[in-house]
Enzyme design. Structure first.
Site, PDB file in Angstrom:
ATOM      1  N   GLN A 116       4.401 -39.917  48.559  1.00  0.00           N
ATOM      2  CA  GLN A 116       5.484 -39.891  47.582  1.00  0.00           C
ATOM      3  C   GLN A 116       6.155 -41.259  47.485  1.00  0.00           C
ATOM      4  O   GLN A 116       6.531 -41.703  46.401  1.00  0.00           O
ATOM      5  CB  GLN A 116       6.511 -38.822  47.954  1.00  0.00           C
ATOM      6  N   ALA A 162       9.802 -38.107  41.414  1.00  0.00           N
ATOM      7  CA  ALA A 162      10.916 -37.786  42.307  1.00  0.00           C
ATOM      8  C   ALA A 162      11.005 -38.791  43.456  1.00  0.00           C
ATOM      9  O   ALA A 162       9.982 -39.263  43.970  1.00  0.00           O
ATOM     10  CB  ALA A 162      10.755 -36.374  42.858  1.00  0.00           C
ATOM     11  N   HIS A 206       6.445 -31.339  45.522  1.00  0.00           N
ATOM     12  CA  HIS A 206       5.089 -31.499  46.048  1.00  0.00           C
ATOM     13  C   HIS A 206       5.115 -31.628  47.562  1.00  0.00           C
ATOM     14  O   HIS A 206       4.181 -31.202  48.250  1.00  0.00           O
ATOM     15  CB  HIS A 206       4.422 -32.725  45.429  1.00  0.00           C
ATOM     16  N   ASP A 225       0.114 -29.641  40.038  1.00  0.00           N
ATOM     17  CA  ASP A 225      -0.020 -30.142  38.672  1.00  0.00           C
ATOM     18  C   ASP A 225      -1.382 -29.673  38.163  1.00  0.00           C
ATOM     19  O   ASP A 225      -2.411 -29.977  38.785  1.00  0.00           O
ATOM     20  CB  ASP A 225       0.064 -31.668  38.629  1.00  0.00           C
ATOM     21  N   GLU A 276       7.740 -31.857  31.997  1.00  0.00           N
ATOM     22  CA  GLU A 276       6.398 -31.947  32.580  1.00  0.00           C
ATOM     23  C   GLU A 276       5.651 -30.645  32.303  1.00  0.00           C
ATOM     24  O   GLU A 276       5.736 -29.689  33.087  1.00  0.00           O
ATOM     25  CB  GLU A 276       6.464 -32.209  34.090  1.00  0.00           C
ATOM     26  N   HIS A 279       3.466 -29.144  35.502  1.00  0.00           N
ATOM     27  CA  HIS A 279       3.968 -28.954  36.862  1.00  0.00           C
ATOM     28  C   HIS A 279       4.388 -27.502  37.062  1.00  0.00           C
ATOM     29  O   HIS A 279       5.360 -27.037  36.460  1.00  0.00           O
ATOM     30  CB  HIS A 279       5.160 -29.891  37.105  1.00  0.00           C
TER      31      HIS A 279
END
Length: 296
Positions: A175, A205, A212, A219, A267, A270
């Site tokens: 991330q 994020a 996630h 996704d 999104e 997602h």
């Protein structure tokens, strides 16, 4: 805004879990040098090998049959443990980089499946990641959400569509890498690093605040259209998922009209697992997760 979603052109899997290569029972025979045929008198003295070959074949069949029954018993046991719709046995693993011991539990007051993760509610320090089911192509998801994910993917494919998972669980390091990459792309137009981070956080994020990392989000894109942009919502796969995802406990996490509440841009790829009861209510009422939990 378009985002990259690199999906290697693997054959579309029948199942999401990772299956090891099967044992090769039918190895090709190794060719041997040809021998001269024995004389007619020697052939008369030699006994036919057919009975022995038949006996060996029966023994191999019996061994294979017993092994097959043992594997089937293990598969049924794995299905019972994973829950309805889990399909064949799955491989459970602790994901590299995940916290697997000590620290706080990730469960919220409403249950593990309703943990709220966003910019105002980062994952708890020492977040304990539960066991994961390893999916094909290197992806992973919380093993408790896996059976419903598999059912959803199976149903979508049964309707002739080609859903493909392009992102799932992410480590803290992953991330951080994705967020920094987005920050660097925003620096070209931002007046400062701080402004670039604010722009980046609308689409990726900040580390520690991504669903996630909780192992509950995937996704999903249409194999025929793998760009992460608003055009994704026009694909047949997304239309199907938006209509049916709640039946399997998933929600479209970042709707088009909820960005001010979620802090994340639209999104249409997602999907977040929350459980069927919550998912049906959220999707039917046009809520986002923050609104749903606020009313509880």
């Amino acid at each position: 805004m378009t985002h990259s979603c690199i999906v290697h052109d693997f054959p579309l899997p029948d199942r999401e879990y990772y299956a090891a290569a099967p044992v090769q029972w039918d190895e090709p025979a190794i060719s041997k040098p040809r021998r001269l045929a024995p004389s007619r008198s020697r052939r008369r003295k030699q006994r036919s090998p057919l009975p022995l070959l038949a006996l060996a074949g029966l023994l191999l069949f019996a061994v294979g049959f017993l092994l097959g029954r043992a594997e089937a018993a293990e598969a049924r046991a794995a299905q019972a443990g994973a829950g309805a719709g889990a399909g064949e046995p799955v491989h459970i693993l602790a994901v590299p980089g995940a916290v697997t011991g000590g620290g706080k539990s990730a469960a919220s007051k409403d249950g593990w499946n309703l943990i709220l993760v966003n910019g105002d509610h980062p994952l708890p320090e020492g977040f304990q990641v539960p066991e994961f089911t390893q999916l094909v192509n290197g992806h992973s998801i919380d093993k408790r959400a896996y059976p419903d994910l598999q059912r959803m993917m199976d149903a979508c494919r049964a309707d002739g569509l080609q859903p493909t998972i392009c992102s799932s669980y992410r480590t803290q390091e992953k991330q951080e890498e994705l967020f920094e990459r987005k920050v660097q792309s925003c620096l070209a137009t931002a007046a400062s690093r701080e402004e670039a981070e604010e722009q980046a956080a609308l689409w990726v994020a900040r580390p520690g605040t991504s669903e996630h990392q909780a192992g509950l989000a995937v996704d999903i894109v249409d194999k025929a259209y793998q760009s992460l942009d608003n055009g994704q919502e026009e694909t047949e796969v997304q239309r199907w998922l938006m209509e049916h995802c709640a039946e399997y406990g998933f929600i479209l996490r970042y709707p088009n009209d909820k960005s001010e509440i979620t802090g994340i841009g639209y999104e249409p790829w997602h999907y977040r697992f929350v459980g069927e009861e919550a998912a049906r209510e959220i999707m039917a009422q046009g809520l986002c997760l923050e609104e749903y939990l606020e009313d509880k």
